[in-house]
Design a protein around this motif. Structure first.
Motif, PDB file in Angstrom:
ATOM      1  N   GLY A  28      43.119  48.644  42.267  1.00 43.26           N
ATOM      2  CA  GLY A  28      42.090  47.645  42.517  1.00 43.26           C
ATOM      3  C   GLY A  28      42.659  46.242  42.449  1.00 43.26           C
ATOM      4  O   GLY A  28      43.784  46.029  42.000  1.00 43.26           O
ATOM      5  N   PRO A  29      41.851  45.235  42.853  1.00 46.62           N
ATOM      6  CA  PRO A  29      42.360  43.861  42.858  1.00 46.62           C
ATOM      7  C   PRO A  29      42.374  43.193  41.495  1.00 46.62           C
ATOM      8  O   PRO A  29      43.042  42.179  41.308  1.00 46.62           O
ATOM      9  CB  PRO A  29      41.391  43.154  43.796  1.00 46.62           C
ATOM     10  N   VAL A  42      34.188  45.477  45.189  1.00 49.60           N
ATOM     11  CA  VAL A  42      35.494  46.117  45.365  1.00 49.60           C
ATOM     12  C   VAL A  42      35.353  47.383  46.199  1.00 49.60           C
ATOM     13  O   VAL A  42      36.158  47.660  47.098  1.00 49.60           O
ATOM     14  CB  VAL A  42      36.137  46.422  43.999  1.00 49.60           C
ATOM     15  N   GLN A  43      34.313  48.160  45.918  1.00 50.98           N
ATOM     16  CA  GLN A  43      34.100  49.399  46.668  1.00 50.98           C
ATOM     17  C   GLN A  43      33.783  49.113  48.136  1.00 50.98           C
ATOM     18  O   GLN A  43      34.281  49.810  49.034  1.00 50.98           O
ATOM     19  CB  GLN A  43      32.972  50.206  46.020  1.00 50.98           C
ATOM     20  N   ARG A  44      32.968  48.102  48.390  1.00 57.87           N
ATOM     21  CA  ARG A  44      32.644  47.763  49.788  1.00 57.87           C
ATOM     22  C   ARG A  44      33.890  47.279  50.525  1.00 57.87           C
ATOM     23  O   ARG A  44      34.101  47.597  51.697  1.00 57.87           O
ATOM     24  CB  ARG A  44      31.551  46.699  49.845  1.00 57.87           C
ATOM     25  N   ALA A  45      34.723  46.489  49.829  1.00 60.37           N
ATOM     26  CA  ALA A  45      35.959  46.009  50.446  1.00 60.37           C
ATOM     27  C   ALA A  45      36.871  47.168  50.814  1.00 60.37           C
ATOM     28  O   ALA A  45      37.458  47.204  51.902  1.00 60.37           O
ATOM     29  CB  ALA A  45      36.676  45.038  49.509  1.00 60.37           C
ATOM     30  N   ALA A  46      36.978  48.132  49.905  1.00 59.01           N
ATOM     31  CA  ALA A  46      37.829  49.303  50.169  1.00 59.01           C
ATOM     32  C   ALA A  46      37.310  50.109  51.339  1.00 59.01           C
ATOM     33  O   ALA A  46      38.083  50.763  52.054  1.00 59.01           O
ATOM     34  CB  ALA A  46      37.908  50.176  48.917  1.00 59.01           C
ATOM     35  N   ALA A  47      35.994  50.047  51.564  1.00 55.75           N
ATOM     36  CA  ALA A  47      35.389  50.778  52.680  1.00 55.75           C
ATOM     37  C   ALA A  47      35.461  50.003  53.997  1.00 55.75           C
ATOM     38  O   ALA A  47      34.969  50.475  55.014  1.00 55.75           O
ATOM     39  CB  ALA A  47      33.938  51.107  52.347  1.00 55.75           C
ATOM     40  N   GLY A  48      36.051  48.793  53.948  1.00 54.93           N
ATOM     41  CA  GLY A  48      36.235  48.032  55.177  1.00 54.93           C
ATOM     42  C   GLY A  48      35.248  46.910  55.414  1.00 54.93           C
ATOM     43  O   GLY A  48      35.225  46.317  56.505  1.00 54.93           O
ATOM     44  N   ALA A  52      33.039  41.503  51.949  1.00 55.47           N
ATOM     45  CA  ALA A  52      33.489  41.816  50.588  1.00 55.47           C
ATOM     46  C   ALA A  52      34.968  41.491  50.429  1.00 55.47           C
ATOM     47  O   ALA A  52      35.400  41.002  49.373  1.00 55.47           O
ATOM     48  CB  ALA A  52      33.235  43.295  50.289  1.00 55.47           C
ATOM     49  N   GLN A  53      35.750  41.751  51.453  1.00 55.30           N
ATOM     50  CA  GLN A  53      37.181  41.413  51.394  1.00 55.30           C
ATOM     51  C   GLN A  53      37.366  39.910  51.240  1.00 55.30           C
ATOM     52  O   GLN A  53      38.220  39.451  50.461  1.00 55.30           O
ATOM     53  CB  GLN A  53      37.882  41.929  52.657  1.00 55.30           C
ATOM     54  N   ARG A  54      36.564  39.134  51.954  1.00 60.79           N
ATOM     55  CA  ARG A  54      36.650  37.675  51.820  1.00 60.79           C
ATOM     56  C   ARG A  54      36.242  37.230  50.422  1.00 60.79           C
ATOM     57  O   ARG A  54      36.827  36.309  49.853  1.00 60.79           O
ATOM     58  CB  ARG A  54      35.771  36.981  52.867  1.00 60.79           C
ATOM     59  N   GLN A  55      35.207  37.872  49.886  1.00 58.27           N
ATOM     60  CA  GLN A  55      34.752  37.503  48.542  1.00 58.27           C
ATOM     61  C   GLN A  55      35.831  37.781  47.511  1.00 58.27           C
ATOM     62  O   GLN A  55      36.101  36.960  46.628  1.00 58.27           O
ATOM     63  CB  GLN A  55      33.471  38.257  48.199  1.00 58.27           C
ATOM     64  N   ILE A  56      36.472  38.932  47.620  1.00 60.00           N
ATOM     65  CA  ILE A  56      37.557  39.259  46.692  1.00 60.00           C
ATOM     66  C   ILE A  56      38.705  38.268  46.864  1.00 60.00           C
ATOM     67  O   ILE A  56      39.307  37.815  45.876  1.00 60.00           O
ATOM     68  CB  ILE A  56      38.040  40.704  46.923  1.00 60.00           C
ATOM     69  N   ALA A  57      39.019  37.918  48.098  1.00 63.97           N
ATOM     70  CA  ALA A  57      40.082  36.949  48.348  1.00 63.97           C
ATOM     71  C   ALA A  57      39.788  35.624  47.652  1.00 63.97           C
ATOM     72  O   ALA A  57      40.663  35.025  47.015  1.00 63.97           O
ATOM     73  CB  ALA A  57      40.251  36.734  49.854  1.00 63.97           C
ATOM     74  N   LEU A  60      40.254  36.051  43.890  1.00 63.65           N
ATOM     75  CA  LEU A  60      41.672  36.080  43.542  1.00 63.65           C
ATOM     76  C   LEU A  60      42.299  34.696  43.674  1.00 63.65           C
ATOM     77  O   LEU A  60      43.130  34.291  42.862  1.00 63.65           O
ATOM     78  CB  LEU A  60      42.411  37.071  44.451  1.00 63.65           C
ATOM     79  N   TRP A  61      41.909  33.965  44.700  1.00 59.21           N
ATOM     80  CA  TRP A  61      42.492  32.634  44.929  1.00 59.21           C
ATOM     81  C   TRP A  61      42.186  31.705  43.770  1.00 59.21           C
ATOM     82  O   TRP A  61      43.039  30.944  43.301  1.00 59.21           O
ATOM     83  CB  TRP A  61      41.968  32.055  46.238  1.00 59.21           C
ATOM     84  N   HIS A  62      40.938  31.776  43.305  1.00 59.25           N
ATOM     85  CA  HIS A  62      40.490  30.830  42.276  1.00 59.25           C
ATOM     86  C   HIS A  62      40.545  31.410  40.867  1.00 59.25           C
ATOM     87  O   HIS A  62      40.193  30.720  39.905  1.00 59.25           O
ATOM     88  CB  HIS A  62      39.071  30.368  42.591  1.00 59.25           C
ATOM     89  N   GLY A  63      40.987  32.663  40.724  1.00 55.41           N
ATOM     90  CA  GLY A  63      41.072  33.258  39.402  1.00 55.41           C
ATOM     91  C   GLY A  63      39.729  33.498  38.757  1.00 55.41           C
ATOM     92  O   GLY A  63      39.555  33.304  37.554  1.00 55.41           O
ATOM     93  N   THR A  64      38.751  33.955  39.530  1.00 58.54           N
ATOM     94  CA  THR A  64      37.390  34.108  39.015  1.00 58.54           C
ATOM     95  C   THR A  64      37.254  35.269  38.035  1.00 58.54           C
ATOM     96  O   THR A  64      36.544  35.165  37.038  1.00 58.54           O
ATOM     97  CB  THR A  64      36.412  34.307  40.190  1.00 58.54           C
ATOM     98  N   HIS A  65      37.915  36.386  38.297  1.00 60.58           N
ATOM     99  CA  HIS A  65      37.777  37.560  37.431  1.00 60.58           C
ATOM    100  C   HIS A  65      39.122  37.989  36.841  1.00 60.58           C
ATOM    101  O   HIS A  65      39.373  39.177  36.644  1.00 60.58           O
ATOM    102  CB  HIS A  65      37.157  38.717  38.222  1.00 60.58           C
ATOM    103  N   GLY A  66      39.934  37.028  36.557  1.00 59.46           N
ATOM    104  CA  GLY A  66      41.259  37.298  36.011  1.00 59.46           C
ATOM    105  C   GLY A  66      42.221  36.222  36.477  1.00 59.46           C
ATOM    106  O   GLY A  66      41.802  35.211  37.058  1.00 59.46           O
TER     107      GLY A  66
END
Length: 261
Positions: A28-29, A42-48, A52-57, A60-66
């Motif tokens: 996972g991310p 995360v699950q929606r992103a993995a499903a394509g 959701a992929q943009r949201q995770i990006a 990750l860019w801003h360190g929101t969940h880690g």
């Protein structure tokens, strides 16, 4: 435990048990346990799901969940863009442009060419404030493209550039059209510009009565300079015309801006 059981298990079963008790790689991310809402993304992103992929990006860019991880963020942006989500190009570019202007702007321009409104506006406003010797022509191009998509700020800017011939051939009639369109959609600064061209007869026959109507509406909306324009137009009209304008304004309030005179 596995060594003890090895004598009693077949090779396939033993292999399955080893895999079951051996931790796998982090796929996972984000490390660690996640809130239900984040897991769902995360699950929606993995499903394509590219949104959701943009949201995770972005997370990750801003360190929101880690910890921030811009390398992995870029991978998610590229994944979404490869699936046809041009907004991912814009978001990646907008995040990147401060540190790497050339790379960020290249991504944003790709998004703008693909029709992403936010990217078109970003380029138009950045160019308009730049020292690029060709800035007016380039800014006008992007303002016009964003205006066609219905953005009110872009419609006003396109009108101003057409009215004054900035970056485009001067066309007061086309400017009037953009001001009228944005004014009826509720943009107070467009209402002010519409009043001004009606007062001056620029691109349309001069109409002091309609100019007063739109200047009054613009002043009600808080557009800078609209109150002074309203007062000057009012002073130039007869008492009878001012009464007619007041009736037209009441009709605009009652029937909506689309039906205003």
């Amino acid at each position: 435990m596995i060594r003890f059981l090895a004598g009693f298990l077949t090779v396939p079963l033993l292999a399955a048990l080893v895999l079951a008790v051996t931790p796998g790689p982090e796929t996972g991310p984000f490390p660690g346990p996640l809130a239900a809402g984040v897991r769902a993304v995360v699950q929606r992103a993995a499903a394509g799901d590219t949104a959701a992929q943009r949201q995770i990006a972005g997370w990750l860019w801003h360190g929101t969940h880690g910890p921030a991880d811009r390398v992995r963020a870029a991978e998610y942006y590229r994944q979404a863009a490869a699936a046809g989500d041009a907004l991912a190009l814009h978001e990646h570019g907008a995040n990147l442009v401060a540190a790497e202007p050339a790379a960020g702007l290249a991504l944003i321009e790709q998004a703008a060419q693909a029709g992403v409104l936010e990217a078109q506006l970003f380029l138009a406003m950045r160019l308009d404030a730049s020292s690029d010797p060709d800035r007016d022509r380039k800014a006008a191009e992007w303002y016009l493209r964003a205006a066609e998509q219905g953005d009110l700020h872009a419609q006003v800017m396109a009108g101003l550039m057409l009215l004054h011939g900035r970056g485009v051939e001067q066309d007061a009639a086309a400017a009037y059209g953009w001001f009228d369109r944005a004014a009826r959609a509720g943009a107070a600064n467009a209402q002010r510009e519409l009043a001004a061209v009606l007062a001056a007869g620029a691109g349309v026959s001069a109409d002091p009565l309609r100019a007063l109507v739109w200047a009054t509406l613009a002043a009600e909306g808080g557009a800078e300079g609209a109150a002074a324009l309203r007062d000057s137009q009012s002073a130039a009209l007869t008492e009878e015309d001012r009464a007619r304008a007041a009736e037209m304004i009441r009709a605009c309030h009652a029937g909506g801006l689309a039906s205003c005179g």
